[in-house]
Design an enzyme around this catalytic site. Structure first.
Site, PDB file in Angstrom:
ATOM      1  N   ASP A 129     -59.098   3.307  -5.886  1.00  0.00           N
ATOM      2  CA  ASP A 129     -60.776   2.920  -5.734  1.00  0.00           C
ATOM      3  C   ASP A 129     -61.145   1.391  -5.822  1.00  0.00           C
ATOM      4  O   ASP A 129     -60.346   0.850  -6.803  1.00  0.00           O
ATOM      5  CB  ASP A 129     -61.555   4.152  -6.314  1.00  0.00           C
ATOM      6  CG  ASP A 129     -61.727   5.232  -5.633  1.00  0.00           C
ATOM      7  OD1 ASP A 129     -60.981   5.507  -4.726  1.00  0.00           O
ATOM      8  OD2 ASP A 129     -62.592   6.113  -6.154  1.00  0.00           O
ATOM      9  N   HIS A 158     -57.993   3.243 -10.126  1.00  0.00           N
ATOM     10  CA  HIS A 158     -58.571   2.090  -9.716  1.00  0.00           C
ATOM     11  C   HIS A 158     -57.945   0.934  -9.420  1.00  0.00           C
ATOM     12  O   HIS A 158     -57.298   0.647 -10.522  1.00  0.00           O
ATOM     13  CB  HIS A 158     -59.828   1.924 -10.338  1.00  0.00           C
ATOM     14  CG  HIS A 158     -60.884   2.946 -10.427  1.00  0.00           C
ATOM     15  ND1 HIS A 158     -60.590   4.193 -11.238  1.00  0.00           N
ATOM     16  CD2 HIS A 158     -61.866   3.041  -9.978  1.00  0.00           C
ATOM     17  CE1 HIS A 158     -62.003   4.930 -11.116  1.00  0.00           C
ATOM     18  NE2 HIS A 158     -62.460   4.209 -10.144  1.00  0.00           N
TER      19      HIS A 158
END
Length: 286
Positions: free
Chosen positions: A93, A246
């Site tokens: 992400d 992430h």
């Protein structure tokens, strides 16, 4: 997916699920399982084409139909993807961010692994060549809003505008065309913070909403080794699932080669998710 805190991630698990929110919940258990399984399409073993014969590789491709599976990920929803024991889906992400995303792409390439990147529109607009590089490497490009607001605390209009602006930025970077109809209809809410009304809107638009089944808590100030320990311990407990990382985090970029090595040496298999193609796939009908 940045986190507000560990207590704010699951917006809907304790909320009763109406038929309008989750159409597949109306199916009998056996039919629901069959609907999930029909989305699983055996794909090429990418390791076979990998320069490294001992690479982890991508074991298969899983086609996701947003109409059949509108919401997945047990941290937020009752159901997840139809994964076998020791199968994982890798998701990243908040990127792309050149300093860290390129390192993550390199680690994935060394193991011939394909992943899914849920992108922030601002970052896509700032790094269009990196968006293209992600797609060219065979990874799936999903969407994660324009600037990562908590959409459960803004108006529905503001939330939808932010979603559309992010999709348009991602599509412009990827395909050179500002459209709010995504080429890959995969979306993840920032902080996993949605509302029943927004979930209905996403389903009506044909977008699959992704949660996660486990994560490495890489939004916390921990060392790469601590993140690796969390990720491997949680995976050993869950045994399978959608994993959230992430690609904006240096600690994740640093630990990823070791995590992929852990997957390889412990018999885990990576599944690559792609969207259903209406012109080639057939719906399950009875």
């Amino acid at each position: 997916m940045r986190q507000l805190s560990k207590h704010t991630i699951a917006v809907r698990p304790t909320t009763p699920v109406a038929q309008s929110d989750l159409i597949i919940m109306a199916l009998p258990r056996a039919a629901f399982a069959a609907t999930l399984l029909v989305a699983a399409v055996a794909g090429p073993a990418h390791a076979a084409n990998c320069p490294r014969p001992d690479a982890l590789g991508t074991s298969r491709v899983l086609t996701v139909d947003p109409q059949a599976t509108p919401q997945v990920g047990t941290k937020s929803f009752p159901q997840t993807l139809p994964l076998a024991d020791k199968e994982v889906v890798l998701t990243f992400d908040d990127g792309p961010r050149p300093q860290t995303t390129r390192r993550i792409l390199d680690a994935l390439a060394r193991e011939c692994v394909r992943a899914t990147f849920f992108m922030i529109g601002q970052n896509s607009a700032a790094n269009p060549q990196l968006v293209k590089a992600i797609a060219t490497a065979g990874h799936t490009v999903g969407h994660h809003s324009w600037n990562h607001p908590n959409m459960s605390t803004v108006t529905e209009t503001e939330a939808l505008d932010n979603i559309d602006r992010g999709i348009a930025a991602d599509e412009t970077a990827l395909n050179g065309r500002a459209t709010t109809t995504p080429s890959t209809p995969f979306f993840r809410f920032p902080y996993f913070a949605s509302t029943p009304a927004l979930l209905d809107k996403m389903q009506a638009r044909g977008l699959a909403v992704f949660g996660a089944d486990l994560w490495a808590s890489d939004w916390n100030e921990i060392t790469p080794q601590q993140e690796l320990n969390l990720a491997t311990e949680r995976l050993q407990s869950a045994r399978k699932g959608i994993i959230l990382f992430h690609d904006t985090k240096a600690r994740t970029a640093a630990m990823l080669p070791d995590f992929l090595r852990f997957l390889r040496t412990n018999g885990y298999r990576v599944v690559h998710i792609v969207p259903k193609q209406p012109e080639t796939d057939e719906r399950l009908t009875h």
